[in-house]
Design a protein around this motif. Structure first.
Motif, PDB file in Angstrom:
ATOM      1  N   LEU A 208       1.035  -1.250   0.011  1.00 34.81           N
ATOM      2  CA  LEU A 208      -0.105  -0.154  -0.005  1.00 34.81           C
ATOM      3  C   LEU A 208       0.741   1.330  -0.055  1.00 34.81           C
ATOM      4  O   LEU A 208       0.575   2.233  -0.763  1.00 34.81           O
ATOM      5  N   SER A 209       1.853   1.444   0.858  1.00 28.36           N
ATOM      6  CA  SER A 209       2.476   2.413   1.041  1.00 28.36           C
ATOM      7  C   SER A 209       3.521   2.823  -0.362  1.00 28.36           C
ATOM      8  O   SER A 209       3.781   3.817  -0.919  1.00 28.36           O
ATOM      9  N   TRP A 211       2.342   1.983  -3.516  1.00 26.31           N
ATOM     10  CA  TRP A 211       1.399   2.307  -4.399  1.00 26.31           C
ATOM     11  C   TRP A 211       1.221   3.800  -4.053  1.00 26.31           C
ATOM     12  O   TRP A 211       1.047   4.553  -5.237  1.00 26.31           O
TER      13      TRP A 211
END
Length: 557
Positions: A208-209, A211
Protein backbone atom coordinates in the motif's frame (compact mmCIF):
# COMPACT_ATOMS: atom_id res chain seq x y z
CA UNK A 1 18.61 31.76 -12.98
CA UNK A 2 16.96 32.55 -16.32
CA UNK A 3 13.44 33.87 -16.70
CA UNK A 4 12.35 30.58 -18.36
CA UNK A 5 13.77 28.56 -15.50
CA UNK A 6 11.98 30.78 -13.01
CA UNK A 7 8.66 30.13 -14.71
CA UNK A 8 9.36 26.39 -14.92
CA UNK A 9 10.17 25.90 -11.28
CA UNK A 10 7.00 25.40 -9.23
CA UNK A 11 6.64 27.39 -6.05
CA UNK A 12 6.32 25.63 -2.69
CA UNK A 13 2.70 25.07 -1.79
CA UNK A 14 1.41 25.64 -5.36
CA UNK A 15 -0.75 23.21 -7.27
CA UNK A 16 -3.49 20.85 -6.10
CA UNK A 17 -1.16 18.12 -4.84
CA UNK A 18 -0.13 19.46 -1.43
CA UNK A 19 -2.56 17.24 0.50
CA UNK A 20 -1.42 14.24 -1.52
CA UNK A 21 2.21 15.08 -0.79
CA UNK A 22 1.61 15.27 2.97
CA UNK A 23 -0.64 12.19 3.05
CA UNK A 24 1.71 10.01 1.01
CA UNK A 25 4.81 11.07 2.93
CA UNK A 26 3.13 10.68 6.31
CA UNK A 27 1.52 7.33 5.46
CA UNK A 28 4.80 5.81 4.32
CA UNK A 29 6.70 7.08 7.35
CA UNK A 30 3.96 5.86 9.71
CA UNK A 31 4.34 2.41 8.18
CA UNK A 32 8.09 2.45 8.81
CA UNK A 33 7.56 3.49 12.43
CA UNK A 34 5.01 0.65 12.75
CA UNK A 35 7.68 -1.77 11.57
CA UNK A 36 10.16 -0.41 14.06
CA UNK A 37 7.82 -0.29 17.06
CA UNK A 38 6.39 -3.79 16.85
CA UNK A 39 9.85 -5.09 17.71
CA UNK A 40 10.18 -2.80 20.74
CA UNK A 41 6.70 -3.69 21.95
CA UNK A 42 7.39 -7.42 21.67
CA UNK A 43 10.88 -7.39 23.20
CA UNK A 44 9.89 -9.74 26.03
CA UNK A 45 8.33 -12.33 23.69
CA UNK A 46 11.23 -12.10 21.25
CA UNK A 47 13.71 -12.65 24.09
CA UNK A 48 11.97 -15.94 24.90
CA UNK A 49 12.31 -17.22 21.31
CA UNK A 50 15.75 -15.95 20.33
CA UNK A 51 17.68 -15.82 23.63
CA UNK A 52 16.45 -19.02 25.24
CA UNK A 53 19.80 -20.05 26.73
CA UNK A 54 20.11 -17.21 29.25
CA UNK A 55 18.10 -16.06 32.25
CA UNK A 56 14.86 -14.15 31.83
CA UNK A 57 16.38 -10.83 32.94
CA UNK A 58 19.46 -11.22 30.73
CA UNK A 59 17.31 -12.30 27.77
CA UNK A 60 15.24 -9.14 28.15
CA UNK A 61 18.40 -7.01 28.23
CA UNK A 62 19.68 -8.75 25.09
CA UNK A 63 16.35 -8.11 23.36
CA UNK A 64 16.61 -4.42 24.32
CA UNK A 65 20.14 -4.31 22.93
CA UNK A 66 18.95 -5.98 19.73
CA UNK A 67 16.29 -3.29 19.55
CA UNK A 68 19.05 -0.73 20.05
CA UNK A 69 21.18 -2.21 17.24
CA UNK A 70 18.62 -0.95 14.76
CA UNK A 71 19.19 2.55 16.10
CA UNK A 72 22.98 2.28 16.16
CA UNK A 73 23.21 1.77 12.38
CA UNK A 74 20.80 4.58 11.56
CA UNK A 75 23.52 7.25 11.14
CA UNK A 76 25.14 5.00 8.51
CA UNK A 77 21.82 4.84 6.68
CA UNK A 78 21.56 8.61 6.98
CA UNK A 79 24.97 9.07 5.33
CA UNK A 80 24.27 6.65 2.49
CA UNK A 81 20.68 7.63 1.70
CA UNK A 82 21.34 11.29 2.43
CA UNK A 83 24.05 11.26 -0.26
CA UNK A 84 21.69 9.60 -2.75
CA UNK A 85 18.86 11.96 -1.80
CA UNK A 86 20.98 15.02 -2.49
CA UNK A 87 22.47 13.56 -5.67
CA UNK A 88 19.58 11.66 -7.28
CA UNK A 89 16.42 13.09 -5.73
CA UNK A 90 14.10 12.75 -2.76
CA UNK A 91 11.40 10.50 -4.26
CA UNK A 92 13.60 7.66 -5.52
CA UNK A 93 15.54 7.52 -2.27
CA UNK A 94 12.60 7.12 0.05
CA UNK A 95 11.04 4.51 -2.25
CA UNK A 96 14.19 2.45 -1.69
CA UNK A 97 14.18 2.99 2.08
CA UNK A 98 10.58 1.94 2.54
CA UNK A 99 11.09 -1.22 0.46
CA UNK A 100 14.16 -2.29 2.42
CA UNK A 101 12.44 -1.58 5.73
CA UNK A 102 9.33 -3.55 4.82
CA UNK A 103 11.18 -6.62 3.55
CA UNK A 104 13.36 -6.79 6.68
CA UNK A 105 10.28 -6.59 8.90
CA UNK A 106 8.46 -9.38 7.08
CA UNK A 107 11.61 -11.50 7.33
CA UNK A 108 11.60 -11.20 11.15
CA UNK A 109 8.16 -12.82 11.17
CA UNK A 110 9.57 -15.77 9.19
CA UNK A 111 12.77 -16.37 11.17
CA UNK A 112 13.18 -19.74 12.93
CA UNK A 113 13.86 -19.35 16.65
CA UNK A 114 16.69 -20.57 18.88
CA UNK A 115 15.14 -24.00 19.36
CA UNK A 116 15.19 -24.58 15.60
CA UNK A 117 18.61 -23.33 14.46
CA UNK A 118 20.49 -22.39 17.63
CA UNK A 119 22.77 -19.36 17.70
CA UNK A 120 22.04 -18.60 14.04
CA UNK A 121 18.59 -17.36 15.12
CA UNK A 122 19.74 -14.31 17.13
CA UNK A 123 22.38 -13.59 14.47
CA UNK A 124 19.73 -13.45 11.73
CA UNK A 125 17.48 -11.37 14.01
CA UNK A 126 20.26 -8.83 14.56
CA UNK A 127 20.91 -8.72 10.80
CA UNK A 128 17.26 -7.88 10.12
CA UNK A 129 17.39 -5.18 12.78
CA UNK A 130 20.48 -3.74 11.10
CA UNK A 131 18.63 -3.58 7.77
CA UNK A 132 15.62 -1.94 9.45
CA UNK A 133 17.75 0.71 11.12
CA UNK A 134 19.78 1.30 7.96
CA UNK A 135 16.61 1.96 5.98
CA UNK A 136 14.99 4.15 8.64
CA UNK A 137 18.16 6.26 8.71
CA UNK A 138 17.23 7.54 5.27
CA UNK A 139 13.45 7.58 5.57
CA UNK A 140 12.73 10.40 7.99
CA UNK A 141 14.96 12.96 6.31
CA UNK A 142 13.46 12.24 2.90
CA UNK A 143 9.86 12.52 4.07
CA UNK A 144 10.41 15.67 6.16
CA UNK A 145 12.35 17.42 3.39
CA UNK A 146 9.87 16.39 0.72
CA UNK A 147 6.96 17.94 2.61
CA UNK A 148 8.92 21.04 3.68
CA UNK A 149 10.08 21.74 0.12
CA UNK A 150 6.46 21.68 -1.04
CA UNK A 151 5.03 23.67 1.89
CA UNK A 152 4.41 27.44 1.99
CA UNK A 153 6.84 29.10 4.42
CA UNK A 154 4.03 30.23 6.76
CA UNK A 155 2.65 26.68 7.06
CA UNK A 156 5.90 24.74 7.06
CA UNK A 157 5.77 23.88 10.78
CA UNK A 158 2.12 22.84 10.58
CA UNK A 159 2.54 20.63 7.50
CA UNK A 160 5.77 18.97 8.60
CA UNK A 161 4.07 18.36 11.94
CA UNK A 162 2.13 15.64 10.14
CA UNK A 163 5.42 13.87 9.47
CA UNK A 164 6.25 14.16 13.17
CA UNK A 165 2.94 12.65 14.19
CA UNK A 166 3.70 9.52 12.16
CA UNK A 167 5.79 8.24 15.06
CA UNK A 168 2.64 8.25 17.18
CA UNK A 169 0.56 6.77 14.37
CA UNK A 170 3.09 3.99 13.86
CA UNK A 171 3.07 3.20 17.57
CA UNK A 172 -0.74 3.24 17.62
CA UNK A 173 -0.79 0.82 14.70
CA UNK A 174 1.76 -1.47 16.32
CA UNK A 175 0.00 -1.59 19.70
CA UNK A 176 -3.45 -2.01 18.10
CA UNK A 177 -2.36 -4.93 15.93
CA UNK A 178 -0.61 -6.59 18.87
CA UNK A 179 -3.62 -6.18 21.19
CA UNK A 180 -6.10 -7.45 18.57
CA UNK A 181 -3.92 -10.39 17.57
CA UNK A 182 -3.34 -11.40 21.19
CA UNK A 183 -7.07 -11.26 21.88
CA UNK A 184 -7.98 -13.30 18.78
CA UNK A 185 -5.44 -16.11 19.15
CA UNK A 186 -5.15 -16.03 22.95
CA UNK A 187 -2.22 -15.06 25.15
CA UNK A 188 -0.59 -18.50 25.14
CA UNK A 189 -0.79 -18.95 21.37
CA UNK A 190 0.37 -15.37 20.82
CA UNK A 191 3.50 -15.96 22.88
CA UNK A 192 4.15 -19.22 21.02
CA UNK A 193 3.54 -18.22 17.38
CA UNK A 194 1.02 -15.36 17.12
CA UNK A 195 3.73 -12.72 17.71
CA UNK A 196 4.80 -13.31 14.09
CA UNK A 197 1.50 -12.00 12.68
CA UNK A 198 2.19 -8.24 13.24
CA UNK A 199 5.49 -8.64 11.39
CA UNK A 200 3.93 -10.54 8.48
CA UNK A 201 1.18 -7.93 8.08
CA UNK A 202 3.93 -5.55 6.98
CA UNK A 203 3.80 -7.17 3.54
CA UNK A 204 0.34 -5.69 2.96
CA UNK A 205 1.31 -2.30 4.38
CA UNK A 206 4.46 -2.24 2.22
CA UNK A 207 2.44 -2.76 -0.95
CA UNK A 208 0.00 0.00 0.00
CA UNK A 209 2.78 2.45 0.91
CA UNK A 210 4.65 1.84 -2.34
CA UNK A 211 1.48 2.33 -4.36
CA UNK A 212 0.82 5.68 -2.66
CA UNK A 213 4.39 6.95 -3.01
CA UNK A 214 4.68 5.97 -6.66
CA UNK A 215 2.14 8.70 -7.41
CA UNK A 216 4.48 11.46 -6.20
CA UNK A 217 6.78 13.69 -8.25
CA UNK A 218 10.12 15.20 -7.28
CA UNK A 219 10.05 18.18 -4.89
CA UNK A 220 9.98 21.75 -6.28
CA UNK A 221 13.16 22.84 -4.51
CA UNK A 222 15.13 19.89 -5.82
CA UNK A 223 13.84 20.38 -9.39
CA UNK A 224 14.71 24.06 -9.24
CA UNK A 225 18.23 23.21 -8.13
CA UNK A 226 18.56 20.70 -10.98
CA UNK A 227 17.35 23.26 -13.52
CA UNK A 228 19.78 25.87 -12.27
CA UNK A 229 22.66 23.43 -12.76
CA UNK A 230 25.98 24.60 -11.32
CA UNK A 231 28.95 22.65 -10.04
CA UNK A 232 28.72 18.96 -9.27
CA UNK A 233 27.42 18.33 -5.75
CA UNK A 234 29.53 16.60 -3.10
CA UNK A 235 27.07 16.23 -0.18
CA UNK A 236 29.45 14.72 2.38
CA UNK A 237 32.22 17.21 1.82
CA UNK A 238 29.91 20.23 1.62
CA UNK A 239 27.78 19.21 4.61
CA UNK A 240 30.51 18.21 7.06
CA UNK A 241 33.80 19.74 5.93
CA UNK A 242 32.60 23.24 5.06
CA UNK A 243 32.18 25.26 8.25
CA UNK A 244 29.17 27.26 7.03
CA UNK A 245 27.21 23.98 6.92
CA UNK A 246 29.18 21.88 9.41
CA UNK A 247 28.54 24.24 12.31
CA UNK A 248 24.79 23.86 11.81
CA UNK A 249 25.18 20.08 11.76
CA UNK A 250 26.77 20.37 15.22
CA UNK A 251 24.07 22.77 16.43
CA UNK A 252 21.33 20.46 15.15
CA UNK A 253 22.90 17.54 17.00
CA UNK A 254 23.79 19.17 20.33
CA UNK A 255 21.06 21.83 20.41
CA UNK A 256 18.10 19.71 19.32
CA UNK A 257 18.66 16.05 18.59
CA UNK A 258 20.35 14.73 21.72
CA UNK A 259 17.39 16.13 23.67
CA UNK A 260 14.98 14.57 21.19
CA UNK A 261 16.50 11.14 21.76
CA UNK A 262 16.50 11.60 25.53
CA UNK A 263 13.03 13.13 25.98
CA UNK A 264 10.95 11.26 23.40
CA UNK A 265 12.34 7.81 24.15
CA UNK A 266 12.14 8.35 27.89
CA UNK A 267 8.49 9.36 27.61
CA UNK A 268 7.43 6.57 25.29
CA UNK A 269 9.85 3.69 25.96
CA UNK A 270 11.60 4.03 29.30
CA UNK A 271 8.31 4.83 31.02
CA UNK A 272 6.93 1.59 29.57
CA UNK A 273 9.95 -0.39 30.78
CA UNK A 274 9.70 1.28 34.20
CA UNK A 275 6.04 0.36 34.65
CA UNK A 276 6.38 -3.17 33.35
CA UNK A 277 9.72 -4.32 34.73
CA UNK A 278 10.13 -2.23 37.91
CA UNK A 279 6.61 -1.35 39.03
CA UNK A 280 5.33 -4.81 37.97
CA UNK A 281 2.26 -3.53 36.15
CA UNK A 282 0.63 -6.17 33.94
CA UNK A 283 1.76 -5.99 30.31
CA UNK A 284 -1.81 -5.78 28.99
CA UNK A 285 -2.48 -2.76 31.24
CA UNK A 286 0.72 -1.05 30.08
CA UNK A 287 -0.16 -1.75 26.42
CA UNK A 288 -3.62 -0.26 26.78
CA UNK A 289 -2.36 2.75 28.72
CA UNK A 290 0.34 3.49 26.15
CA UNK A 291 -2.15 3.07 23.33
CA UNK A 292 -4.57 5.64 24.76
CA UNK A 293 -1.69 7.92 25.62
CA UNK A 294 -0.40 7.79 22.06
CA UNK A 295 -3.86 8.42 20.63
CA UNK A 296 -4.30 11.44 22.90
CA UNK A 297 -0.93 12.85 21.93
CA UNK A 298 -1.09 12.33 18.16
CA UNK A 299 -2.54 15.77 17.43
CA UNK A 300 -0.03 17.55 19.66
CA UNK A 301 2.75 17.15 17.08
CA UNK A 302 0.71 19.08 14.54
CA UNK A 303 -0.36 21.64 17.15
CA UNK A 304 3.19 22.42 18.25
CA UNK A 305 4.30 22.53 14.61
CA UNK A 306 1.52 25.04 13.96
CA UNK A 307 2.47 27.02 17.07
CA UNK A 308 6.07 27.23 15.85
CA UNK A 309 4.78 28.94 12.68
CA UNK A 310 3.43 31.70 14.97
CA UNK A 311 6.04 32.11 17.72
CA UNK A 312 9.14 30.43 16.31
CA UNK A 313 10.71 26.97 16.33
CA UNK A 314 13.22 27.62 19.11
CA UNK A 315 10.88 28.74 21.93
CA UNK A 316 8.52 25.80 21.38
CA UNK A 317 11.35 23.27 21.38
CA UNK A 318 12.94 24.85 24.45
CA UNK A 319 9.61 24.62 26.26
CA UNK A 320 9.57 20.87 25.63
CA UNK A 321 13.14 20.39 26.85
CA UNK A 322 12.69 22.45 30.02
CA UNK A 323 9.37 20.78 30.85
CA UNK A 324 11.09 17.40 30.64
CA UNK A 325 13.91 18.52 32.93
CA UNK A 326 11.43 19.75 35.52
CA UNK A 327 9.06 16.78 35.27
CA UNK A 328 11.12 13.61 35.01
CA UNK A 329 12.23 12.96 38.60
CA UNK A 330 9.05 14.06 40.43
CA UNK A 331 6.95 12.52 37.67
CA UNK A 332 8.47 9.04 37.96
CA UNK A 333 8.20 9.17 41.76
CA UNK A 334 4.53 10.08 41.37
CA UNK A 335 4.10 7.29 38.81
CA UNK A 336 5.31 4.77 41.40
CA UNK A 337 2.71 5.97 43.90
CA UNK A 338 -0.07 5.85 41.30
CA UNK A 339 0.82 2.52 39.69
CA UNK A 340 2.05 0.53 42.69
CA UNK A 341 1.26 2.37 45.92
CA UNK A 342 2.18 -0.69 47.99
CA UNK A 343 5.73 -0.49 46.60
CA UNK A 344 5.96 3.23 47.40
CA UNK A 345 4.69 2.61 50.93
CA UNK A 346 7.13 -0.25 51.49
CA UNK A 347 10.06 1.79 50.23
CA UNK A 348 9.17 4.54 52.71
CA UNK A 349 8.48 2.31 55.72
CA UNK A 350 11.08 -0.42 55.17
CA UNK A 351 13.93 0.83 52.98
CA UNK A 352 16.32 -1.81 51.68
CA UNK A 353 20.07 -1.59 52.27
CA UNK A 354 22.90 -3.82 51.06
CA UNK A 355 25.81 -3.93 53.51
CA UNK A 356 28.86 -5.29 51.71
CA UNK A 357 32.52 -4.86 50.86
CA UNK A 358 32.49 -2.72 47.67
CA UNK A 359 35.42 -4.71 46.29
CA UNK A 360 33.23 -7.81 46.17
CA UNK A 361 30.38 -6.12 44.27
CA UNK A 362 30.18 -6.27 40.47
CA UNK A 363 28.06 -4.15 38.14
CA UNK A 364 24.62 -5.80 38.01
CA UNK A 365 24.46 -5.60 34.22
CA UNK A 366 25.31 -8.56 32.02
CA UNK A 367 24.56 -7.90 28.31
CA UNK A 368 26.14 -11.14 27.11
CA UNK A 369 24.78 -13.50 29.77
CA UNK A 370 28.19 -14.80 30.94
CA UNK A 371 28.66 -13.19 34.36
CA UNK A 372 28.45 -15.62 37.28
CA UNK A 373 27.52 -13.06 39.99
CA UNK A 374 28.89 -15.49 42.59
CA UNK A 375 30.06 -13.24 45.44
CA UNK A 376 27.76 -12.74 48.41
CA UNK A 377 27.28 -9.12 47.38
CA UNK A 378 26.50 -10.04 43.77
CA UNK A 379 23.98 -12.70 44.77
CA UNK A 380 22.13 -10.29 47.05
CA UNK A 381 22.09 -7.45 44.53
CA UNK A 382 21.08 -9.75 41.69
CA UNK A 383 18.00 -10.86 43.63
CA UNK A 384 17.03 -7.26 44.40
CA UNK A 385 17.63 -6.07 40.81
CA UNK A 386 15.49 -8.85 39.36
CA UNK A 387 12.78 -8.00 41.88
CA UNK A 388 12.81 -4.32 40.85
CA UNK A 389 13.55 -3.20 44.40
CA UNK A 390 15.45 -0.01 45.08
CA UNK A 391 18.27 -0.29 47.61
CA UNK A 392 21.02 1.78 49.20
CA UNK A 393 24.64 0.67 49.56
CA UNK A 394 26.53 0.67 52.87
CA UNK A 395 30.24 -0.16 52.97
CA UNK A 396 31.30 -3.07 55.16
CA UNK A 397 34.69 -4.32 56.29
CA UNK A 398 36.59 -6.46 53.77
CA UNK A 399 36.12 -10.20 53.87
CA UNK A 400 32.64 -10.30 55.38
CA UNK A 401 29.48 -11.84 53.93
CA UNK A 402 27.05 -9.33 52.46
CA UNK A 403 23.90 -8.53 54.41
CA UNK A 404 20.52 -7.28 53.14
CA UNK A 405 18.48 -5.14 55.50
CA UNK A 406 14.77 -4.82 54.82
CA UNK A 407 13.63 -2.30 57.38
CA UNK A 408 14.74 -3.83 60.69
CA UNK A 409 15.07 -7.37 59.27
CA UNK A 410 18.51 -8.65 58.29
CA UNK A 411 19.10 -11.38 55.72
CA UNK A 412 22.58 -12.80 55.30
CA UNK A 413 23.70 -13.63 51.79
CA UNK A 414 25.95 -16.57 50.88
CA UNK A 415 29.45 -16.57 49.45
CA UNK A 416 29.26 -18.44 46.17
CA UNK A 417 32.83 -18.11 44.92
CA UNK A 418 34.35 -21.54 44.39
CA UNK A 419 31.06 -23.44 44.56
CA UNK A 420 30.08 -25.89 41.84
CA UNK A 421 27.38 -24.71 39.41
CA UNK A 422 24.76 -26.88 41.14
CA UNK A 423 25.76 -25.70 44.62
CA UNK A 424 25.82 -22.06 43.46
CA UNK A 425 22.35 -22.41 41.98
CA UNK A 426 21.04 -23.88 45.23
CA UNK A 427 22.74 -21.17 47.32
CA UNK A 428 21.31 -18.41 45.13
CA UNK A 429 17.82 -19.94 45.35
CA UNK A 430 18.07 -20.07 49.15
CA UNK A 431 19.12 -16.41 49.38
CA UNK A 432 16.39 -15.40 46.95
CA UNK A 433 13.74 -17.21 49.00
CA UNK A 434 14.84 -15.57 52.26
CA UNK A 435 15.13 -12.07 50.76
CA UNK A 436 11.74 -12.33 49.05
CA UNK A 437 10.17 -13.55 52.29
CA UNK A 438 11.58 -10.51 54.11
CA UNK A 439 10.36 -8.21 51.33
CA UNK A 440 6.86 -9.71 51.43
CA UNK A 441 6.73 -9.41 55.22
CA UNK A 442 7.70 -5.72 54.92
CA UNK A 443 4.89 -5.13 52.42
CA UNK A 444 6.80 -5.21 49.15
CA UNK A 445 4.33 -6.48 46.52
CA UNK A 446 5.14 -9.18 43.98
CA UNK A 447 2.90 -7.48 41.40
CA UNK A 448 1.09 -4.14 41.18
CA UNK A 449 -2.44 -4.48 42.55
CA UNK A 450 -4.98 -3.43 39.87
CA UNK A 451 -7.51 -2.60 42.59
CA UNK A 452 -5.20 0.07 44.05
CA UNK A 453 -3.89 1.35 40.73
CA UNK A 454 -4.85 4.94 39.84
CA UNK A 455 -5.04 4.77 36.05
CA UNK A 456 -6.23 8.36 35.68
CA UNK A 457 -3.24 9.66 37.64
CA UNK A 458 -0.88 7.43 35.67
CA UNK A 459 -2.30 8.76 32.41
CA UNK A 460 -2.00 12.38 33.58
CA UNK A 461 1.63 11.91 34.68
CA UNK A 462 2.60 10.24 31.43
CA UNK A 463 0.86 12.98 29.44
CA UNK A 464 3.20 15.54 30.99
CA UNK A 465 6.16 13.58 29.61
CA UNK A 466 4.46 13.29 26.22
CA UNK A 467 3.62 17.01 26.05
CA UNK A 468 7.32 17.69 26.56
CA UNK A 469 8.23 15.19 23.83
CA UNK A 470 5.71 16.51 21.31
CA UNK A 471 6.63 20.16 21.95
CA UNK A 472 10.22 19.29 21.11
CA UNK A 473 9.41 16.98 18.21
CA UNK A 474 6.55 18.87 16.55
CA UNK A 475 8.57 21.85 15.16
CA UNK A 476 11.72 19.80 14.72
CA UNK A 477 11.37 18.79 11.06
CA UNK A 478 10.80 22.37 9.96
CA UNK A 479 13.71 23.61 12.10
CA UNK A 480 16.12 21.01 10.71
CA UNK A 481 15.11 21.59 7.09
CA UNK A 482 15.46 25.36 7.49
CA UNK A 483 19.01 25.08 8.84
CA UNK A 484 20.53 23.77 5.59
CA UNK A 485 20.69 24.64 1.85
CA UNK A 486 18.93 22.46 -0.72
CA UNK A 487 22.07 20.93 -2.21
CA UNK A 488 23.11 19.21 1.07
CA UNK A 489 19.84 19.27 3.02
CA UNK A 490 19.12 15.52 2.96
CA UNK A 491 22.63 14.59 4.11
CA UNK A 492 23.17 17.41 6.60
CA UNK A 493 19.92 17.00 8.53
CA UNK A 494 19.71 13.20 8.40
CA UNK A 495 22.99 12.54 10.20
CA UNK A 496 22.36 14.58 13.39
CA UNK A 497 18.75 13.40 13.47
CA UNK A 498 19.75 9.75 13.40
CA UNK A 499 22.62 10.14 15.86
CA UNK A 500 20.26 11.82 18.33
CA UNK A 501 17.36 9.41 17.93
CA UNK A 502 19.46 6.39 17.01
CA UNK A 503 22.31 6.50 19.49
CA UNK A 504 20.99 8.65 22.34
CA UNK A 505 17.37 7.48 22.05
CA UNK A 506 17.79 3.92 20.84
CA UNK A 507 20.26 2.98 23.55
CA UNK A 508 18.32 4.77 26.29
CA UNK A 509 16.35 1.75 27.66
CA UNK A 510 19.42 -0.47 28.03
CA UNK A 511 21.69 2.33 29.29
CA UNK A 512 19.14 3.57 31.81
CA UNK A 513 18.58 0.06 33.11
CA UNK A 514 22.36 -0.33 33.47
CA UNK A 515 22.42 2.82 35.60
CA UNK A 516 19.61 1.46 37.77
CA UNK A 517 21.41 -1.86 38.17
CA UNK A 518 24.70 -0.17 39.01
CA UNK A 519 23.26 2.20 41.60
CA UNK A 520 20.45 0.15 43.11
CA UNK A 521 18.17 3.19 42.76
CA UNK A 522 15.15 2.60 40.51
CA UNK A 523 15.12 6.31 39.56
CA UNK A 524 18.83 6.66 38.83
CA UNK A 525 18.37 5.74 35.16
CA UNK A 526 16.63 9.09 34.61
CA UNK A 527 19.98 10.85 34.82
CA UNK A 528 20.72 9.57 31.31
CA UNK A 529 17.83 11.59 29.88
CA UNK A 530 18.36 14.58 32.13
CA UNK A 531 22.06 14.95 31.28
CA UNK A 532 21.54 14.94 27.50
CA UNK A 533 18.57 17.29 27.73
CA UNK A 534 20.43 19.76 29.92
CA UNK A 535 23.29 19.97 27.41
CA UNK A 536 20.81 20.64 24.60
CA UNK A 537 19.06 23.40 26.56
CA UNK A 538 22.36 25.22 27.10
CA UNK A 539 23.46 24.86 23.46
CA UNK A 540 20.07 25.88 22.12
CA UNK A 541 19.81 28.94 24.35
CA UNK A 542 23.28 30.19 23.50
CA UNK A 543 23.86 29.30 19.86
CA UNK A 544 20.87 27.82 17.99
CA UNK A 545 19.37 30.39 15.55
CA UNK A 546 15.68 30.93 14.98
CA UNK A 547 14.78 29.61 11.50
CA UNK A 548 11.05 30.27 11.14
CA UNK A 549 10.11 31.60 7.71
CA UNK A 550 13.47 31.12 6.02
CA UNK A 551 13.49 30.88 2.22
CA UNK A 552 14.55 27.32 1.44
CA UNK A 553 15.92 28.38 -1.96
CA UNK A 554 18.34 31.00 -0.64
CA UNK A 555 19.70 29.85 2.73
CA UNK A 556 23.31 28.80 2.67
CA UNK A 557 24.04 30.65 -0.58
Amino acid sequence: MTEDATRAAPEPGSGPGLKTVVTASAAGTAFEWYDFFIFGSLAGVIAHHFYAEVSEATGYILALLTFGVGFVVRPLGALVFGWFGDRTGRKTTFLVTITLMGLATVAIGLLPDYGDIGVAAPILLILMRVLQGFALGGEYGGAAIYVAEHAPAKKRGFLTGWIQTTAALGLIGALTVILITRRIVGAEAFDEWGWRIPFLLSALLLGLSLWIRMKLDESPAYRRMEEEGGERRAPWREAFLQWNNGRFVLLALFGIMIAQGAVWYCGYFYSRFFMERILKVETATVDMLMLWLTVASAGLYVFFGWLSDRVGRKPVMLFGMILALVAFFPGFHALTKAANPALAEAQASAPVTVVADPASCALQFDPVGKAAFASSCDIAKNVLSNAGVSYANVEALPGGVAMVRVGATEVASVEGEGLSPAALKAARADVETRIKTALATAGYPDRADPARMNLAAMFAILMVFIVAATALYGPQAAALVELFPTRVRYTAMSLPYNIGTGWVGGLLPAASFALVAASGNIYFGLWYSVAFTLVAVIVSLLWLPETRGRDLHTIGS
